[in-house]
Enzyme design. Structure first.
Site, PDB file in Angstrom:
ATOM      1  N   HIS A 176     -23.537  -8.781  -7.349  1.00 27.59           N
ATOM      2  CA  HIS A 176     -24.529  -7.813  -6.903  1.00 27.59           C
ATOM      3  C   HIS A 176     -24.695  -6.772  -7.888  1.00 27.59           C
ATOM      4  O   HIS A 176     -23.792  -6.399  -8.633  1.00 27.59           O
ATOM      5  CB  HIS A 176     -24.241  -7.406  -5.581  1.00 27.59           C
ATOM      6  CG  HIS A 176     -24.970  -6.503  -4.844  1.00 27.59           C
ATOM      7  ND1 HIS A 176     -24.870  -5.059  -4.882  1.00 27.59           N
ATOM      8  CD2 HIS A 176     -26.144  -6.539  -4.092  1.00 27.59           C
ATOM      9  CE1 HIS A 176     -25.803  -4.275  -4.452  1.00 27.59           C
ATOM     10  NE2 HIS A 176     -26.628  -5.341  -3.819  1.00 27.59           N
ATOM     11  N   ASN A 178     -24.177  -3.549  -7.848  1.00 28.72           N
ATOM     12  CA  ASN A 178     -23.082  -2.511  -7.817  1.00 28.72           C
ATOM     13  C   ASN A 178     -21.798  -3.317  -8.151  1.00 28.72           C
ATOM     14  O   ASN A 178     -20.717  -2.457  -8.111  1.00 28.72           O
ATOM     15  CB  ASN A 178     -23.009  -2.062  -6.377  1.00 28.72           C
ATOM     16  CG  ASN A 178     -24.040  -1.124  -5.615  1.00 28.72           C
ATOM     17  OD1 ASN A 178     -24.893  -0.892  -6.647  1.00 28.72           O
ATOM     18  ND2 ASN A 178     -24.247  -1.204  -4.611  1.00 28.72           N
ATOM     19  N   LYS A 179     -21.715  -4.407  -8.564  1.00 27.66           N
ATOM     20  CA  LYS A 179     -20.225  -4.759  -8.798  1.00 27.66           C
ATOM     21  C   LYS A 179     -20.042  -4.867 -10.112  1.00 27.66           C
ATOM     22  O   LYS A 179     -20.819  -4.295 -11.156  1.00 27.66           O
ATOM     23  CB  LYS A 179     -20.062  -6.170  -8.278  1.00 27.66           C
ATOM     24  CG  LYS A 179     -20.636  -6.479  -6.932  1.00 27.66           C
ATOM     25  CD  LYS A 179     -19.834  -5.693  -5.940  1.00 27.66           C
ATOM     26  CE  LYS A 179     -20.536  -5.368  -4.520  1.00 27.66           C
ATOM     27  NZ  LYS A 179     -20.035  -6.205  -3.438  1.00 27.66           N
ATOM     28  N   ILE A 180     -18.731  -5.147 -10.533  1.00 25.59           N
ATOM     29  CA  ILE A 180     -18.385  -5.144 -12.015  1.00 25.59           C
ATOM     30  C   ILE A 180     -19.039  -5.665 -13.097  1.00 25.59           C
ATOM     31  O   ILE A 180     -19.220  -5.361 -14.108  1.00 25.59           O
ATOM     32  CB  ILE A 180     -16.842  -5.460 -11.999  1.00 25.59           C
ATOM     33  CG1 ILE A 180     -16.032  -4.420 -11.216  1.00 25.59           C
ATOM     34  CG2 ILE A 180     -16.175  -5.342 -13.424  1.00 25.59           C
ATOM     35  CD1 ILE A 180     -14.406  -4.834 -11.009  1.00 25.59           C
TER      36      ILE A 180
END
Ligand SMILES: *Cc1c(COP(=O)(O)O)cnc(C)c1O
Length: 390
Positions: A176, A178-180
């Site tokens: 997603h 917002n992930k790393i």
């Protein structure tokens, strides 16, 4: 999201020019096939399956474990709501368990929460902080329940030298925004268990009904869903995966500066971590004596252009998951797992978790948390403390 550059743009253009956006077409290996191979190699796991989201991964994982109506799945009271939605999606009941100072599942509480209906536990490596996998695995083995690691926020993290997401029966990543690593949306299922892989595969693509994409499977077919990922996502993710080491190094460097600046004359305690060398470094987490101090920390962050999380009031806190508090597990009453259980989800369910979260604050270790902004933040904290003591 951490970084997008020309390499991602080029990869998307190349994929578009090839005019093959659906992964399961006959012919040469596509982007998704190659991403899965690269992922398995990078994280040292036998099988990777690219899916449409982290939530889809959790759902397929539980389905592959044969979990369904009548079963219970233990999850921590501090995670993204998706961890609770996954058991509900397969007809099972999510059971909340306390976390400890590490902000991850408390093994002692897990032992007490396991009951006759428990079939699986989902430890969540929140903010990239590894769970106590040794204790959790031992408890799970003793009680013969599955371990599904939610590593959605912990891509590239390690525990005792092993990649997070590969320590349980299955592990899940999210891609997603917002992930790393990200492609806007996406997820991956990692496992060393061939049977679980085949079942998760069948579950994620019900249209392989003719057996074309799973003709070498030992597992018999059953009706699945459509949680496939596109070649475009895979093309972006292949580039993102190559950036992973550099991304984690940047987080670690920023976090080192942040923790160094905050350690001088501060009264906050860094939270304990089950593997300080393996955690992802995306956040610096502190525990305070009072909720007011945690709130002041976050106010200083927003005033100085940094990003902070106050878990006491964040969406990751189970008290804000409406489908649990309302006990609305599905629209159709016969599909609602809550119809067969008296369980309620309120302030009395995980009181220790709520107290802990109210006194915790996390600073995101992105590029914002550097230079002048960081100095202003430290000044603001010192001032807030002075004011609190007069
Ligand atoms: C993001 C996230 C998920 C769900 O991932 P999606 O790709 O958004 O579906 C699940 N668990 C945790 C802990 C997450 O942070």
């Amino acid at each position: 999201m951490y970084e997008f550059g020309q390499a991602e743009i080029d990869a998307v253009v190349r994929t578009l020019q090839r005019k093959k956006l659906f992964r399961y077409l006959e012919g040469e290996k596509g982007e998704a096939d190659q991403f899965e191979e690269e992922c398995s190699h990078k994280f040292e796991v036998a099988h990777t399956l690219l899916v449409s989201s982290g939530t889809a991964g959790l759902i397929c994982g539980l389905a592959a474990m044969g979990i369904g109506p009548g079963d219970e799945v233990i999850i921590p009271g501090y995670t993204y709501v998706a961890t609770a939605l996954a058991p509900l999606a397969v007809g099972a009941v999510p059971v909340l368990c306390e976390i400890n100072d590490s902000l991850t599942l408390d093994p002692a509480a897990l032992e007490q929460t396991i009951g006759p209906k428990t079939r699986a536990v989902i430890p969540v490596h929140m903010h990239g902080f590894p769970c106590d996998m040794q204790a959790i695995s031992a408890i799970a083995k003793h009680h013969q329940i599955f371990v599904l690691e939610d590593a959605c926020q912990a891509i590239g993290g390690k525990y005792q030298g092993k990649c997070l997401g590969t320590l349980g029966d299955m592990g899940i990543f999210s891609f997603h925004q917002n992930k790393i690593l990200t492609a806007g949306e996406g997820g991956a299922i990692l496992t060393n268990n061939r049977t679980l892989y085949e079942r998760a595969f069948i579950q994620h693509d019900g249209t392989c009904d003719d057996g074309s994409c799973c003709r070498d499977f030992a597992e018999p077919l059953f009706a699945g869903w459509a949680f496939r990922a596109s070649e475009l996502s895979a093309a972006i993710l292949r580039v993102q995966l190559r950036r992973l080491d550099a991304i984690l190094e940047d987080f670690a460097a920023t976090k080192a500066r942040v923790t160094d600046r905050l350690s001088h004359g501060s009264c906050d305690t860094p939270i304990p971590c089950y593997d300080p060398d393996g955690e992802c470094g995306t956040h610096a987490a502190y525990q305070f004596a009072t909720p007011a101090e945690a709130q002041a920390f976050c106010q200083c962050a927003s005033r100085t252009g940094l990003y902070a999380v106050h878990p006491g009031t964040s969406k990751y806190n189970y008290i804000y998951w409406n489908v649990l508090s309302l006990r609305r597990g599905a629209l159709h009453p016969l599909r609602d797992p809550f119809r067969n259980t008296e369980r309620t989800y309120d302030h009395t369910t995980c009181p220790r978790t709520l107290d802990l979260l109210s006194r915790t604050a996390l600073l995101a270790c992105t590029w914002h948390a550097q230079g002048e902004a960081l100095e202003k933040f430290v000044e603001c904290l010192a001032q807030a403390r002075q004011e609190a003591h007069v």
